[in-house]
Every structure is written in structure tokens, then in C-alpha cells.
Design a protein around this motif. Sequence first.
Motif, PDB file in Angstrom:
ATOM      1  N   SER A  74       0.806  -1.216   0.000  1.00 37.23           N
ATOM      2  CA  SER A  74       0.000   0.000   0.000  1.00 37.23           C
ATOM      3  C   SER A  74       0.838   1.264   0.000  1.00 37.23           C
ATOM      4  N   CYS A  75       2.080   1.145   0.430  1.00 36.24           N
ATOM      5  CA  CYS A  75       2.934   2.342   0.489  1.00 36.24           C
ATOM      6  C   CYS A  75       2.943   3.085  -0.840  1.00 36.24           C
ATOM      7  N   SER A  76       2.992   2.365  -1.932  1.00 34.49           N
ATOM      8  CA  SER A  76       3.195   3.008  -3.232  1.00 34.49           C
ATOM      9  C   SER A  76       1.895   3.263  -3.985  1.00 34.49           C
ATOM     10  N   GLU A  77       0.747   3.158  -3.303  1.00 33.73           N
ATOM     11  CA  GLU A  77      -0.517   3.240  -4.050  1.00 33.73           C
ATOM     12  C   GLU A  77      -0.839   4.632  -4.567  1.00 33.73           C
ATOM     13  N   ALA A 111       6.939  11.687  -4.648  1.00 30.82           N
ATOM     14  CA  ALA A 111       6.954  10.763  -3.513  1.00 30.82           C
ATOM     15  C   ALA A 111       5.648   9.997  -3.453  1.00 30.82           C
ATOM     16  N   CYS A 112       5.651   8.953  -2.635  1.00 29.93           N
ATOM     17  CA  CYS A 112       4.409   8.242  -2.367  1.00 29.93           C
ATOM     18  C   CYS A 112       3.556   9.090  -1.430  1.00 29.93           C
ATOM     19  N   GLY A 113       2.344   8.642  -1.165  1.00 29.01           N
ATOM     20  CA  GLY A 113       1.432   9.423  -0.335  1.00 29.01           C
ATOM     21  C   GLY A 113       1.947   9.705   1.062  1.00 29.01           C
ATOM     22  N   MET A 114       2.828   8.845   1.571  1.00 25.24           N
ATOM     23  CA  MET A 114       3.377   9.053   2.919  1.00 25.24           C
ATOM     24  C   MET A 114       4.740   9.725   2.877  1.00 25.24           C
ATOM     25  N   ASN A 115       5.183  10.093   1.691  1.00 33.14           N
ATOM     26  CA  ASN A 115       6.474  10.753   1.545  1.00 33.14           C
ATOM     27  C   ASN A 115       7.629   9.838   1.957  1.00 33.14           C
ATOM     28  N   MET A 116       7.462   8.532   1.749  1.00 29.78           N
ATOM     29  CA  MET A 116       8.525   7.582   2.113  1.00 29.78           C
ATOM     30  C   MET A 116       9.349   7.191   0.892  1.00 29.78           C
ATOM     31  N   LEU A 117       8.666   6.783  -0.163  1.00 27.35           N
ATOM     32  CA  LEU A 117       9.376   6.496  -1.403  1.00 27.35           C
ATOM     33  C   LEU A 117       9.558   7.827  -2.118  1.00 27.35           C
TER      34      LEU A 117
HETATM   35 CU   LIG Z   1       4.503   5.232   1.146  1.00 26.13          CU
END
Ligand SMILES: [Cu+2]
Length: 133
Positions: A74-77, A111-117
Amino acid sequence: MDAAEIAVLLAGAALIGFVLWYFFGERPAVSAAVDPSGVQEIKITVKGGYSPDMIVVRQGRPVRLDFYRDETASCSERVVFGDFGIARDLPAFQTTRIEFTPDQPGEFTFACGMNMLRGKLVVKPADGSPGMA
Ligand SMILES: [Cu+2]
């Protein structure tokens, strides 16, 4: 120190070097290909990160980014280009096309939605403008 201890030390040093390179090393930048109509195209695979994660384009020409999400994590959705006001869902195992024209040179993070990737879009100044690289 005997040979075995030296070997362990060398292996440890190599491992540390690899970890530093993996997390902090510069990744190779990939320049977009230009199709006959002048659109700068690039395909990006999304799987635990963006590949490539550094994309070089020219200012003032349309950019077409085809994100293929090769996972269900889900991280990259979602992918977000904050500087361009773009946020797009990326369905798993599909290609999602994002098109826009960068009108300012500079470096823009996506970035991904959580700014992690994270990845980076490097916009080079248009031909003929001052400071062209
Ligand atoms: Cu993410």
C-alpha cells in the motif's frame, strides 16, 4: 591478527560501504526519450521505490511519465508531485500515465502518499535560456 580476522574485517568494511552506497549513493540519472511529437517519455517501475528515481527532462516541453506499479504494497498506491499539484492513484500491475509540462527549471521531488518512497525530476533549462547545463 590472523588471516581469518583480517577477512572478517574486510568483509565488514565492504558491507558498510555497500550500505552507505545503497542508502546515500547517487543513483544514475535517466534522461527522458523524446518521441516524434516532442513529448518527453519515460517509464518508471514502482516496486519498493521508483526505478529510475532520478529523471532528467527539459523545461517547456510536455512530459509523459508512465508509472507501472509492480506490487500491491500500500505504500506506493499513490504518487504525489507536490510542486505540480499532481496526486494520482497507481493501481497495482497497471500503467498510470501522468502528463504535464514543467515550465520552470529545477529539481522537483515526487513521492508516495506518505512521503517515504521518493524520486527526483530534474528539469534542465530550455535550450537557449541562460544557465543552460
Ligand atoms: Cu509510502
